[in-house]
Design a protein around this motif. Structure first.
Motif, PDB file in Angstrom:
ATOM      1  N   ARG A  30     -15.960 -64.247 -40.433  1.00 32.85           N
ATOM      2  CA  ARG A  30     -17.599 -64.495 -40.025  1.00 32.85           C
ATOM      3  C   ARG A  30     -18.116 -63.956 -41.226  1.00 32.85           C
ATOM      4  O   ARG A  30     -18.972 -65.206 -41.450  1.00 32.85           O
ATOM      5  CB  ARG A  30     -17.597 -64.816 -38.629  1.00 32.85           C
ATOM      6  N   ILE A  31     -18.547 -63.037 -41.217  1.00 35.72           N
ATOM      7  CA  ILE A  31     -18.841 -62.559 -41.865  1.00 35.72           C
ATOM      8  C   ILE A  31     -18.484 -62.911 -43.699  1.00 35.72           C
ATOM      9  O   ILE A  31     -19.952 -62.969 -44.470  1.00 35.72           O
ATOM     10  CB  ILE A  31     -18.738 -60.621 -41.848  1.00 35.72           C
ATOM     11  N   PRO A  32     -18.042 -62.773 -44.248  1.00 36.94           N
ATOM     12  CA  PRO A  32     -17.152 -63.335 -45.552  1.00 36.94           C
ATOM     13  C   PRO A  32     -18.463 -64.719 -45.791  1.00 36.94           C
ATOM     14  O   PRO A  32     -18.669 -64.789 -47.030  1.00 36.94           O
ATOM     15  CB  PRO A  32     -15.971 -63.386 -45.723  1.00 36.94           C
ATOM     16  N   ALA A  33     -17.836 -65.474 -44.508  1.00 37.57           N
ATOM     17  CA  ALA A  33     -17.866 -67.150 -45.026  1.00 37.57           C
ATOM     18  C   ALA A  33     -20.069 -67.016 -44.957  1.00 37.57           C
ATOM     19  O   ALA A  33     -20.648 -67.829 -45.728  1.00 37.57           O
ATOM     20  CB  ALA A  33     -18.205 -67.829 -43.215  1.00 37.57           C
ATOM     21  N   ILE A  34     -20.600 -65.629 -44.525  1.00 38.41           N
ATOM     22  CA  ILE A  34     -22.146 -65.773 -44.212  1.00 38.41           C
ATOM     23  C   ILE A  34     -22.458 -64.940 -45.608  1.00 38.41           C
ATOM     24  O   ILE A  34     -23.154 -65.555 -46.451  1.00 38.41           O
ATOM     25  CB  ILE A  34     -22.792 -64.434 -43.025  1.00 38.41           C
ATOM     26  N   LYS A  35     -21.827 -64.112 -46.349  1.00 35.34           N
ATOM     27  CA  LYS A  35     -21.868 -63.364 -47.436  1.00 35.34           C
ATOM     28  C   LYS A  35     -22.151 -64.494 -48.713  1.00 35.34           C
ATOM     29  O   LYS A  35     -22.521 -64.119 -49.295  1.00 35.34           O
ATOM     30  CB  LYS A  35     -21.494 -62.403 -47.316  1.00 35.34           C
ATOM     31  N   SER A  36     -20.998 -65.325 -48.238  1.00 42.43           N
ATOM     32  CA  SER A  36     -20.723 -65.820 -49.362  1.00 42.43           C
ATOM     33  C   SER A  36     -21.442 -67.545 -49.614  1.00 42.43           C
ATOM     34  O   SER A  36     -21.034 -68.093 -50.776  1.00 42.43           O
ATOM     35  CB  SER A  36     -18.893 -66.545 -49.866  1.00 42.43           C
ATOM     36  N   GLY A  37     -22.025 -67.841 -49.071  1.00 44.19           N
ATOM     37  CA  GLY A  37     -23.004 -68.661 -48.645  1.00 44.19           C
ATOM     38  C   GLY A  37     -22.128 -69.551 -48.009  1.00 44.19           C
ATOM     39  O   GLY A  37     -23.173 -71.511 -48.053  1.00 44.19           O
ATOM     40  N   ARG A  38     -21.007 -69.971 -47.669  1.00 45.86           N
ATOM     41  CA  ARG A  38     -20.753 -71.297 -47.241  1.00 45.86           C
ATOM     42  C   ARG A  38     -21.758 -71.594 -46.099  1.00 45.86           C
ATOM     43  O   ARG A  38     -21.343 -72.744 -46.174  1.00 45.86           O
ATOM     44  CB  ARG A  38     -18.949 -70.601 -46.919  1.00 45.86           C
TER      45      ARG A  38
END
Length: 355
Positions: free
Chosen positions: A157-165
């Motif tokens: 969840r957090i990686p998806a937000i931080k990467s802009g996906r």
């Protein structure tokens, strides 16, 4: 005898075969999902030989910048506003078919975000979280169907937000101090707490000494996983509880429980109640042992989007006919009770973040 016990556990959602298939799909469909539309017209002691734990705000980071953030992370958000800013303008400026809100969701949490097996082959996403996504899209883009869904595993969840996906994640995501270091949250939209799920025949009685020598499943990156790890270090959880089983998606824990590979699952009580509805051989054990809140997660620098979502939540709560209460009645009253008072977020919400 073992075969009979296993068959008894495989009732619920069509057995382990169906559940495993759902989990496999959750991984295989972690890319772009089709646009969908729902068919919607005190303190508790848990004592035992392992010691006593008290129901408190779930805390995932003992090194929070301030005591206020640790004690009330749900208040660390910006005040509501309907104004457009650079983040919202960028969403609105997407050309043609790309002019959609990109949202990370779950597709296998019953009554929250899941694919209806009876939707005539369309595989529509439905649930409480999905209703909220449609409301946000309607407010920002003028079209509740202007949504591009992406299935996001719990630990992504957090990686998806931080990467802009994704523009945001609406996926039963608990607001806590640790996560506030990586993402921004809206005001709370749901109140819940961690709880134990186990077979009805189990000797487990709750979050207490009955977990001694029991295998407990949690999702990677979840509040439950962090809470249990910290409690065992603090000796408020019996030391012989086996926490080694972790999975990418929370529903995978139910499959492990049905297979007899673990003795219990710990997750948000709201999700656990839905899982108990899927499988009548399991039940919630004991009372919730934390208090926590779900929020919509966004990039830390997306201030205008955070404010806009908070305004949507204000309006959503006020709309008794087609808002929060109606969605609760449609999806959650069957598992959490007709009275929604124990699930309602603070009213009025507090907005302590200034910038």
């Amino acid at each position: 005898m073992r075969g009979r016990r296993l068959r008894d556990r495989l009732k619920g959602w069509g057995g382990v075969g169906a559940m495993a298939a759902v989990c496999a799909l959750a991984l295989a469909w972690a890319l772009l999902l089709p646009l969908t539309r729902p068919d919607s017209g005190g303190t508790t002691d848990a004592g035992g030989p392992g010691g006593v734990t008290r129901a408190t705000q779930a805390r995932a980071d003992k090194n929070c910048p301030t005591p206020a953030m640790e004690d009330a992370p749900e208040k660390q958000t910006l005040s509501p506003s309907s104004a457009d800013g650079k983040t919202i303008q960028a969403i609105k400026n997407r050309p043609g078919e790309r002019r959609k809100l990109i949202v990370g969701v779950d597709q296998n949490s019953y009554r929250w975000g899941y694919r209806d097996p009876n939707s005539g082959g369309k595989g529509d996403l439905e649930g409480f979280d999905i209703d909220l996504v449609h409301r946000i899209a309607k407010d920002i883009l003028g079209d509740e169907n202007a949504v591009q869904f992406k299935a996001i595993p719990t630990d992504q969840r957090i990686p998806a937000i931080k990467s802009g996906r994704v523009d945001m994640v609406v996926r039963t995501m608990t607001i806590n101090c640790s996560r506030l270091g990586d993402v921004a949250f809206s005001a709370p939209y749901f109140k819940t707490g961690q709880q134990v799920l186990a077979p009805k025949s189990s000797t487990i009685t709750g979050y207490d000494g009955s977990l001694a020598k029991k295998k407990i499943c949690t999702a990677k990156g979840s509040t439950a996983n962090t809470k249990l790890t910290e409690d065992r270090k603090a000796k408020t959880l019996v030391s012989t509880a086996d926490l080694r089983t972790t999975v990418p998606n929370q529903l995978d824990c139910l499959v492990r429980l049905q297979l007899g590979e673990v003795d219990a699952v710990v997750t948000d009580g709201a999700l656990a109640a839905s899982q108990a509805a899927q499988d009548p051989t399991v039940e919630l054990k004991g009372k919730p042992f934390t208090t926590e809140y779900y929020g919509v997660a966004m990039r830390k620098d997306a201030d205008d989007l955070v404010r806009r979502v908070n305004q949507v939540l204000v309006d959503y709560r006020a709309d008794r006919a087609n808002g929060w209460q109606a969605s609760y009645g449609r999806w959650l009253s069957a598992t959490l009770g007709k009275t929604s008072s124990t699930s309602e977020p603070p009213s009025p919400p507090e907005y302590d973040r200034k910038s």
